[in-house]
Design an enzyme around this catalytic site. Structure first.
Site, PDB file in Angstrom:
ATOM      1  N   VAL A  14      50.259  20.108  80.936  1.00 41.81           N
ATOM      2  CA  VAL A  14      51.069  21.111  80.253  1.00 41.81           C
ATOM      3  C   VAL A  14      51.318  22.333  81.149  1.00 41.81           C
ATOM      4  O   VAL A  14      52.444  22.824  81.252  1.00 41.81           O
ATOM      5  CB  VAL A  14      50.410  21.519  78.909  1.00 41.81           C
ATOM      6  CG1 VAL A  14      51.152  22.672  78.255  1.00 41.81           C
ATOM      7  CG2 VAL A  14      50.352  20.316  77.973  1.00 41.81           C
ATOM      8  N   LYS A 104      45.005  23.743  70.594  1.00 46.82           N
ATOM      9  CA  LYS A 104      44.835  23.656  69.130  1.00 46.82           C
ATOM     10  C   LYS A 104      43.390  23.849  68.703  1.00 46.82           C
ATOM     11  O   LYS A 104      43.098  24.379  67.653  1.00 46.82           O
ATOM     12  CB  LYS A 104      45.374  22.318  68.614  1.00 46.82           C
ATOM     13  CG  LYS A 104      44.583  21.114  69.070  1.00 46.82           C
ATOM     14  CD  LYS A 104      45.484  19.924  69.370  1.00 46.82           C
ATOM     15  CE  LYS A 104      46.276  20.173  70.638  1.00 46.82           C
ATOM     16  NZ  LYS A 104      46.691  18.939  71.345  1.00 46.82           N
ATOM     17  N   LYS A 204      45.095  20.477  64.217  1.00 44.70           N
ATOM     18  CA  LYS A 204      46.508  20.779  63.968  1.00 44.70           C
ATOM     19  C   LYS A 204      46.750  21.058  62.490  1.00 44.70           C
ATOM     20  O   LYS A 204      47.509  21.962  62.130  1.00 44.70           O
ATOM     21  CB  LYS A 204      47.372  19.610  64.449  1.00 44.70           C
ATOM     22  CG  LYS A 204      47.365  19.444  65.975  1.00 44.70           C
ATOM     23  CD  LYS A 204      47.968  18.107  66.377  1.00 44.70           C
ATOM     24  CE  LYS A 204      48.090  17.979  67.889  1.00 44.70           C
ATOM     25  NZ  LYS A 204      48.443  16.600  68.301  1.00 44.70           N
TER      26      LYS A 204
END
Lengths: 327, 327
Positions: A14, A104, A204
């Site tokens: 990421v 998360k 999440k």
């Protein structure tokens, strides 16, 4: 021309995606912000591993060198685990930086504290990338549904488990073989517990609960069942009955509080989640006026997740005249 | 307590939906806006027809009586046809009212002029309800995808034609019989041309083109083919091949301009539009970084469409301190 100075914490998939998007979309970023976006530093664990990536990039394994960079505007965090991520972002906010996270696990634990801190320091926290990869679910809930009271959310929040269930159905694979295939393709890690036991989806869910209902259920009261007990036989049986097993996170606001359940659920073809295949994610939002809206798309991956981060970067500056004017 | 004064032009299904939402959600509206929302007038064609609806409501067939109402803040237009809607909204904007419309036909013709006029008068034009009913597609494109350049949009934009195609497939009905059923259920009008020949979807496409690409293609160059030539035999044949015919509006940005095609298209199960059934709408958005995101939901109906209008009302005031603080 002045610039927006960005640091990236964590340089895995990421983090590198964020770097690449900023590098290759300078013109568009400059026209959106009215100024350049510059990556002024990257925090890594192992400098040597990344030494050849971009010789001009400042790479360090010492957070103090990042947080003390002059004129730092934004800290993007793409690491794993609660600590030191939480402490780093707190420090960033206290220096009046905008914080953006894809973490998360950390955000389910400390999201409210970070948002509160940011409010006090006149800055923002972006966390679109924590849920649903590139699907703009957080912003949709936070900005687009205002008059609508969301009373229920249902989602396929983990692409790995959905991929495994899809392969088990389509190719009759056992759970073990489908998992091995997911690992081979890079969708699952060597230790798959986080995905297949539902921990990833659980965090999440907690973030979605916070967005929709302003609070999280007591974690002890959340049902969390993974997909390890699902057999290809069961799947084939259901297929004959024209229903499917999907690993669904469900949040419902009731008079008693928030009912949160994550488990394999049998759904009919009239449910949009029935049709979500492979590594895609999808989230159905039930509003008291509009009814059911479903958002689907790439739930993970380098560019979808990094895309959500950069969209958060735009939102962080959306109150500045340059952005408002161009909207 | 001060109030937001709203007038509604047109009191058919959508206009009544707006009235009902405002009436039954006062507490929520007041907490969002920091003040009450009051419907101060409704423009109708035939006063007698609506005389008994709400005795306290000011109903008139004379627009002059609406536009001259003191302290008018917002004009919501839910009429049909370009005129007099366009002229009315221009007058409303010139009186510095926020304008909100559900009228795709008018907005496809004059959207850019209204937006420009509103900019000059420091007000806003909401048009979420013109495309996709309750699906927040306009706001998603305008507000949530900034860094992403949308290069393609594909959608099922008309619930009536999708309902007809669904019934033809599921029950083997002829086009004529499926249409008759749609008319019986109130999904299609006595003269179904607007839906089945694709005019309704065409105007929605033009509005989407304006949002995504900042311009519309030359209307003469847009392919528009309805669904009247689709036969149940063709549908059954495709079903055997595991593909489906859907009536799809497609917009693609190319080096030569915007390619806009509306016609029955054969799609495989990997396409999210394959699974959209009955009166639902869906729109796939292709961003250059994020990839494909799909939004689906109720494409029409009293409350979904009115929901989009009230969400626009919130956005019109989103820059006011009350809303920004509570966001």
């Amino acid at each position: 021309m002045s610039a927006i100075h960005v640091a990236i914490l964590g340089f895995g998939t990421v983090g590198k995606g964020v770097y690449e998007i900023i590098r290759t979309n300078q013109e568009r970023l400059t026209s959106l912000f009215g100024k350049e976006v510059k990556i002024v530093g990257v925090l890594v664990k192992n400098i040597e591993k990344h030494a050849d990536y971009d010789k001009k990039l400042f790479i360090t394994d010492n957070f103090e060198e990042i947080i003390s960079l002059p004129n730092l505007d934004v800290v993007i965090e793409a690491m794993v685990g609660v600590e030191p991520s939480y402490t780093y972002l707190k420090q960033a906010i206290e220096k009046r930086c905008h914080a953006i996270t894809a973490n998360k696990f950390m955000f389910a634990h400390h999201g409210p504290e970070l948002l509160e801190l940011a409010k006090n320091f006149g800055t923002t926290v972006g966390y679109e990338a924590t849920v649903g990869g590139g699907i703009p679910i957080i912003q949709t809930l936070n900005k687009l549904l205002n008059i609508n009271q969301v009373f229920k959310i249902e989602g396929i929040l983990n692409g790995t488990t959905n991929f495994i269930l899809t392969k088990m159905r389509e190719e009759g694979l056992s759970f073990t073989d489908a998992l091995a295939l997911a690992q081979q393709l890079g969708y699952a890690e060597a230790d798959p517990t986080n995905d297949v036991e539902g921990f990833d989806a659980f965090y999440k869910m907690m973030i979605l609960s916070q967005v929709c209902f302003g609070e999280q259920p007591d974690w002890k009261n959340v049902t969390r069942v993974g997909i390890t007990e699902v057999t290809p036989e069961k799947i084939q049986q259901y297929e004959k009955e024209n229903v499917r097993i999907k690993h669904i996170a469900s949040l419902t606001k009731t008079d008693e509080g928030i009912e949160a359940v994550l488990k394999p659920v049998v759904v009919p073809p009239t449910d949009p989640l029935y049709h979500i295949e492979g590594v895609e994610n999808a989230i159905s939002v039930y509003g008291h006026i509009v009814g059911r809206i479903c958002l689907s798309g790439p739930g993970a991956g380098m560019f979808p997740t990094a895309s959500a981060i950069i969209e958060d970067l735009v939102h962080a500056y959306a109150k500045s005249p340059a952005i408002v004017t161009s909207a």
